[in-house]
Design an enzyme around this catalytic site. Sequence first.
Site, PDB file in Angstrom:
ATOM      1  N   TYR A   1       0.839  -1.197   0.000  1.00 36.06           N
ATOM      2  CA  TYR A   1       0.000   0.000   0.000  1.00 36.06           C
ATOM      3  C   TYR A   1       0.878   1.252   0.000  1.00 36.06           C
ATOM      4  O   TYR A   1       1.870   1.294   0.694  1.00 36.06           O
ATOM      5  CB  TYR A   1      -0.828   0.194   1.257  1.00 36.06           C
ATOM      6  CG  TYR A   1      -1.359  -0.938   2.057  1.00 36.06           C
ATOM      7  CD1 TYR A   1      -0.547  -1.917   2.610  1.00 36.06           C
ATOM      8  CD2 TYR A   1      -2.737  -0.979   2.339  1.00 36.06           C
ATOM      9  CE1 TYR A   1      -1.089  -2.920   3.393  1.00 36.06           C
ATOM     10  CE2 TYR A   1      -3.274  -1.983   3.120  1.00 36.06           C
ATOM     11  CZ  TYR A   1      -2.441  -2.951   3.649  1.00 36.06           C
ATOM     12  OH  TYR A   1      -2.977  -3.928   4.423  1.00 36.06           O
TER      13      TYR A   1
ATOM     14  N   HIS B   1      -9.698   2.193   4.165  1.00 34.02           N
ATOM     15  CA  HIS B   1      -9.048   3.083   5.132  1.00 34.02           C
ATOM     16  C   HIS B   1      -9.437   4.548   4.910  1.00 34.02           C
ATOM     17  O   HIS B   1      -8.621   5.446   5.053  1.00 34.02           O
ATOM     18  CB  HIS B   1      -7.520   2.948   5.013  1.00 34.02           C
ATOM     19  CG  HIS B   1      -7.010   1.614   5.451  1.00 34.02           C
ATOM     20  ND1 HIS B   1      -5.748   1.153   5.160  1.00 34.02           N
ATOM     21  CD2 HIS B   1      -7.590   0.636   6.180  1.00 34.02           C
ATOM     22  CE1 HIS B   1      -5.589  -0.054   5.686  1.00 34.02           C
ATOM     23  NE2 HIS B   1      -6.694  -0.390   6.305  1.00 34.02           N
TER      24      HIS B   1
ATOM     25  N   ASN C   1      -2.003   1.224   8.793  1.00 37.46           N
ATOM     26  CA  ASN C   1      -3.457   1.055   8.872  1.00 37.46           C
ATOM     27  C   ASN C   1      -3.972   2.021   9.930  1.00 37.46           C
ATOM     28  O   ASN C   1      -3.363   2.167  10.982  1.00 37.46           O
ATOM     29  CB  ASN C   1      -3.824  -0.373   9.266  1.00 37.46           C
ATOM     30  CG  ASN C   1      -3.083  -1.416   8.450  1.00 37.46           C
ATOM     31  OD1 ASN C   1      -1.857  -1.405   8.453  1.00 37.46           O
ATOM     32  ND2 ASN C   1      -3.787  -2.274   7.775  1.00 37.46           N
TER      33      ASN C   1
HETATM   34  C1  LIG Z   1     -12.931  -4.733   6.357  1.00 31.62           C
HETATM   35  C2  LIG Z   1     -12.107  -3.706   7.067  1.00 31.62           C
HETATM   36  C3  LIG Z   1     -10.862  -4.043   7.568  1.00 31.62           C
HETATM   37  C4  LIG Z   1     -10.075  -3.095   8.206  1.00 31.62           C
HETATM   38  N1  LIG Z   1      -8.869  -3.465   8.757  1.00 31.62           N
HETATM   39  C5  LIG Z   1      -8.166  -2.563   9.481  1.00 31.62           C
HETATM   40  C6  LIG Z   1      -7.002  -2.936  10.183  1.00 31.62           C
HETATM   41  O1  LIG Z   1      -6.586  -4.112  10.180  1.00 31.62           O
HETATM   42  N2  LIG Z   1      -6.334  -1.971  10.878  1.00 31.62           N
HETATM   43  C7  LIG Z   1      -6.766  -0.674  10.921  1.00 31.62           C
HETATM   44  O2  LIG Z   1      -6.124   0.150  11.552  1.00 31.62           O
HETATM   45  N3  LIG Z   1      -7.871  -0.307  10.286  1.00 31.62           N
HETATM   46  C8  LIG Z   1      -8.590  -1.221   9.589  1.00 31.62           C
HETATM   47  N4  LIG Z   1      -9.768  -0.848   8.994  1.00 31.62           N
HETATM   48  C9  LIG Z   1     -10.189   0.560   9.103  1.00 31.62           C
HETATM   49  C10 LIG Z   1     -10.768   0.929  10.471  1.00 31.62           C
HETATM   50  O3  LIG Z   1     -11.596  -0.088  10.974  1.00 31.62           O
HETATM   51  C11 LIG Z   1     -11.534   2.236  10.339  1.00 31.62           C
HETATM   52  O4  LIG Z   1     -10.645   3.213   9.832  1.00 31.62           O
HETATM   53  C12 LIG Z   1     -12.094   2.743  11.663  1.00 31.62           C
HETATM   54  O5  LIG Z   1     -12.963   1.798  12.239  1.00 31.62           O
HETATM   55  C13 LIG Z   1     -12.823   4.047  11.444  1.00 31.62           C
HETATM   56  O6  LIG Z   1     -13.293   4.530  12.674  1.00 31.62           O
HETATM   57  P1  LIG Z   1     -14.489   5.563  12.770  1.00 31.62           P
HETATM   58  O7  LIG Z   1     -14.713   5.859  14.210  1.00 31.62           O
HETATM   59  O8  LIG Z   1     -14.233   6.676  11.849  1.00 31.62           O
HETATM   60  O9  LIG Z   1     -15.757   4.813  12.154  1.00 31.62           O
HETATM   61  P2  LIG Z   1     -16.351   3.359  12.373  1.00 31.62           P
HETATM   62  O10 LIG Z   1     -15.417   2.507  13.144  1.00 31.62           O
HETATM   63  O11 LIG Z   1     -16.771   2.911  11.029  1.00 31.62           O
HETATM   64  O12 LIG Z   1     -17.642   3.593  13.280  1.00 31.62           O
HETATM   65  C14 LIG Z   1     -18.772   4.265  12.832  1.00 31.62           C
HETATM   66  C15 LIG Z   1     -19.957   3.794  13.665  1.00 31.62           C
HETATM   67  O13 LIG Z   1     -21.036   4.681  13.434  1.00 31.62           O
HETATM   68  C16 LIG Z   1     -22.243   3.960  13.291  1.00 31.62           C
HETATM   69  N5  LIG Z   1     -23.130   4.788  12.455  1.00 31.62           N
HETATM   70  C17 LIG Z   1     -22.933   5.147  11.161  1.00 31.62           C
HETATM   71  N6  LIG Z   1     -23.931   5.963  10.753  1.00 31.62           N
HETATM   72  C18 LIG Z   1     -24.765   6.112  11.808  1.00 31.62           C
HETATM   73  C19 LIG Z   1     -25.979   6.844  12.010  1.00 31.62           C
HETATM   74  N7  LIG Z   1     -26.515   7.593  11.032  1.00 31.62           N
HETATM   75  N8  LIG Z   1     -26.605   6.754  13.205  1.00 31.62           N
HETATM   76  C20 LIG Z   1     -26.069   6.004  14.201  1.00 31.62           C
HETATM   77  N9  LIG Z   1     -24.909   5.309  14.073  1.00 31.62           N
HETATM   78  C21 LIG Z   1     -24.268   5.371  12.891  1.00 31.62           C
HETATM   79  C22 LIG Z   1     -21.823   2.636  12.661  1.00 31.62           C
HETATM   80  O14 LIG Z   1     -22.746   1.622  12.968  1.00 31.62           O
HETATM   81  C23 LIG Z   1     -20.454   2.401  13.316  1.00 31.62           C
HETATM   82  O15 LIG Z   1     -20.567   1.642  14.491  1.00 31.62           O
HETATM   83  C24 LIG Z   1     -10.564  -1.780   8.346  1.00 31.62           C
HETATM   84  C25 LIG Z   1     -11.823  -1.442   7.870  1.00 31.62           C
HETATM   85  C26 LIG Z   1     -12.599  -2.398   7.244  1.00 31.62           C
HETATM   86  C27 LIG Z   1     -13.967  -2.016   6.757  1.00 31.62           C
END
Ligand SMILES: Cc1cc2nc3c(=O)[nH]c(=O)nc-3n(C[C@H](O)[C@H](O)[C@H](O)COP(=O)(O)OP(=O)(O)OC[C@H]3O[C@@H](n4cnc5c(N)ncnc54)[C@H](O)[C@@H]3O)c2cc1C
Length: 761
Positions: free
Chosen positions: A620, A700, A738
Amino acid sequence: MLGRFALSLLPFIGTALAQAGGPYVDPDNGITFYGITDPVHLVTYGYIFPEDTTSTEFIGEIVAPIDSGWVGAAPAGSMIRNTLLVTWLNGDEVMGTNRFATDYIQPLPLDGPIITNLPSTMINSTHWKWVYRCQNCTGGTLNPSSAGVSGWAFSSAPVDDPSDINTDFEEHTDFGLYGLDFSAAHASQEDYDRWASGGTGGGTPPPTSTTTTATSTTPTATAKPTPYDYIVVGAGAGGIIAADRLSETGKKVLLLDRGGPSTWETGGRYQPEWLNGTQLTKFDVPGLFESMFTDSNSFWWCKDISVFAGCLIGGGTSINGALYWLPADMDFSTSAGWPSSWANHGPYTSKLKQRLPSTDHPSTDGKRYLEQTFSVVQKLLSPQGYNNITLNDNPNFKEHALGYSAYDFLNGKRGGPVASYLRTAKARQNFHLEMWTMVTSVVRNGSTITGVQTNNTAIGPNGFIPLNPNGRVVLSAGSFGTPRILYQSGIGPEDMINLVMADATQGPQLPSQSDWIDLPVGDNVSDNPSVNLVFTHPDIDAYDNWAPIMTDPRPADAAQYIKDQSGVFAQASPRANFWRAYSASDGRTRWLQGTARPGAASVTTSQPYNQSQIFTITAYLSTGITSRGQIGIDAALRPRVLTQPWLVDPIDKTVLLQGLNDIASTISQVPGLKMITPDNTTTMSDYLNSYSLANMNSNHWVGPCTIGKVVDSNTKVMGTDNLFVIDASILPSLPVGNPHGTIMSAAEQGVAKVLALSGGP
Ligand SMILES: Cc1cc2nc3c(=O)[nH]c(=O)nc-3n(C[C@H](O)[C@H](O)[C@H](O)COP(=O)(O)OP(=O)(O)OC[C@H]3O[C@@H](n4cnc5c(N)ncnc54)[C@H](O)[C@@H]3O)c2cc1C
Ligand SMILES: *[C@@H]1O[C@H](CO)[C@@H](O)[C@H](O)[C@H]1NC(C)=O
Ligand SMILES: *[C@@H]1O[C@H](CO)[C@@H](O)[C@H](O)[C@H]1NC(C)=O
Ligand SMILES: *[C@@H]1O[C@H](CO)[C@@H](O)[C@H](O)[C@H]1NC(C)=O
Ligand SMILES: *[C@@H]1O[C@H](CO)[C@@H](O)[C@H](O)[C@H]1NC(C)=O
Ligand SMILES: *[C@@H]1O[C@H](CO)[C@@H](O)[C@H](O)[C@H]1NC(C)=O
Ligand SMILES: *[C@@H]1O[C@H](CO)[C@@H](O)[C@H](O)[C@H]1NC(C)=O
Ligand SMILES: *[C@@H]1O[C@H](CO)[C@@H](O)[C@H](O)[C@H]1NC(C)=O
Ligand SMILES: *[C@@H]1O[C@H](CO)[C@@H](O)[C@H](O)[C@H]1NC(C)=O
Ligand SMILES: *[C@@H]1O[C@H](CO)[C@@H](O)[C@H](O)[C@H]1NC(C)=O
């Protein structure tokens, strides 16, 4: 994570949705169908089942505008191991066939289902209509006796060879899901038999009030308004940390998530049979990570988002690979786009580390398992001058650094913010977590937010949850979820808010146009472009490519894990990570990350190879890339990638090619090592040129609410008094690894700034 899943490969998944299908009578053939017309592509999908609920057949139709490429339907919702129907035009001939897929790859023809085209199949100047009988078609997860979820897929591009019923085709350009009550979608046996044998007419038109009552039912005020000091929207990486730190101060805090439980301690109970009797769910067991992508019951993905995103407690951290990198200083530097007030991340990263330590040997016995991939990669990279280090001991050292993969697993189980911060928050009287609650918008009086609008009438009158005086809302719904809430609250570019305006439900909820706040919400997003190289080596144990881990795990490994959470199942698939810096012709330095794991998502070679010995290196590009894309919503208000962000800048591509060539440069120095994708008939440059951009998705996503552009240096949305964003969307650019470690450090820092800002509750 491992960049192997395409934007456009995320197809039909899920279990329950707001958009619901209903009955209609096709005016051309008089058949009553149950289905929908997708509001964006204007394709109609319908089904009708016989009276006999044990029958395995149904009649279906797809009506598509003539300029569609191909259109598909997944009656059971999930694309995986379910009957799929695909139709396209071959000149003036309507082509229709069934397909089947075991993974998110090209669905292949399958013997078993019997498809008969019915006579009302037709073409006119504007549409084609495929009406078919599908016998022996209700295998998989389709249950004609219950309410379910149905999926569709649409492509603007034609299939490869329209005249060939078995043709390949590119992944769909869009997909969607809707609720459908299959238990209602049954005709009398007499009508059904007539239609199935080519007859028409006699369908029962739906009562005219059905659809209107279904959508216009006014929710009743069932709850007294309980105001909160802070409402945090989204229980993912950012939201859980924000809510825990806010509740620590004694303020009254509500954390909302649209999804439900994940790990056992959150109330989750979804587990493979081999874990029956234990308190371990699919989400608790690190070694089940690879099965997230191959499960036909994948209720955890956000069903309305076109890329993988977790909609359950923990968000992405409950379904991700949990690769965990403590931030490097450059992750918060001004050159990465941060305000200078954020550069001193040390104290916040320390707080994070204290709550959530990292480990590169997550098995509870301290041993490493399945380490062959690490040693082969070490043999490959040592001649290139890579140093083997404990990566998180020296987060700033990212030049020729190689080490064991590091995770935030705790006690051999998924850890992350759920098993740490959420625990302390839940122990407080002044904290409340509410699941299954979708926030549609913030409600405001000019620049002041007064509360949030949800679909949960049990916790607020008509779903409205108010703030206390001086109260604040923190949006943590992720890089796709947060922009949608902002648009639906009248905050963002005018073209996005106009889409909301045009929506029958959300339009009337918008504030008046004079209160719209014009901000570049959705611009300049990035995601790591990533490319897979697949190898074989006789030392490797490919772990059966992770295929049997849910249904038929290796018995000794399963028993060992159940006994004390040790062994192979205590770790996700990656085994080695490495970094290297490249300076490029534009004077910028770009960093390349490698992640190596046993197994492979796909292999492209016509030469023989030993499937038990495959492993993948995903390369990446991270810090320093200049390519950017755009996130927004479509006319159905579903979050979408509007402009893809990968390799837009040709210099990013040049550096990635250089990195791939460098990785492969020492293959001949490792006896027995062979690269099989690309194989020796394909140059690296041809491989990269033909690599589907969508397949470069690393999940990501950062940047749609970039700090300094959409939120100020206190994370407050510009132009508002009391609305904040704390999640991946405020990161101005990608961190070097990541991202969730850097996102969590940013959450610690962001929430500290919110608490320090005067004028709060
Ligand atoms: C398949 C996959 C594998 C990954 N692997 C890695 C890894 O190995 N290492 C790493 O560092 N990162 C990894 N990532 C990335 C990492 O998980 C994300 O960058 C991180 O979780 C983002 O955090 P966040 O708080 O922005 O959002 P999220 O963790 O996505 O949380 C958002 C939350 O908001 C909720 N939500 C959304 N809209 C609404 C709404 N309108 N009302 C109420 N609730 C809502 C959702 O249900 C969710 O629980 C991966 C991502 C994916 C999808
Ligand atoms: C029904 O389809 C399955 C495959 O989905 C096949 O194995 C089976 O033989 C088919 N049955 C009949 C009666 O055709
Ligand atoms: C073509 O057929 C479709 C589907 O029945 C119908 O909606 C459309 O109006 C027809 N177009 C014309 C020009 O008759
Ligand atoms: C799990 O075990 C219980 C008894 O311990 C049994 O009743 C149940 O059927 C099992 N479930 C599955 C899915 O095997
Ligand atoms: C790699 O480095 C780590 C940390 O210094 C050390 O524990 C480990 O033994 C080394 N492994 C190999 C294979 O050199
Ligand atoms: C609110 O939306 C969520 C997510 O779509 C859904 O799971 C939940 O059932 C909805 N709640 C109500 C009361 O409709
Ligand atoms: C909205 O804010 C204005 C001041 O900005 C205030 O006068 C008015 O009462 C508020 N309206 C409501 C409904 O709170
Ligand atoms: C997007 O990136 C460009 C180039 O880096 C920059 O000039 C612009 O200000 C950015 N816009 C946003 C909204 O981040
Ligand atoms: C394939 O690899 C496995 C595991 O290394 C080995 O046991 C097997 O003999 C190999 N098969 C062939 C045909 O070489
Ligand atoms: C490519 O690899 C195959 C299989 O390993 C081998 O048989 C063939 O000779 C190689 N071709 C070239 C041009 O190196």
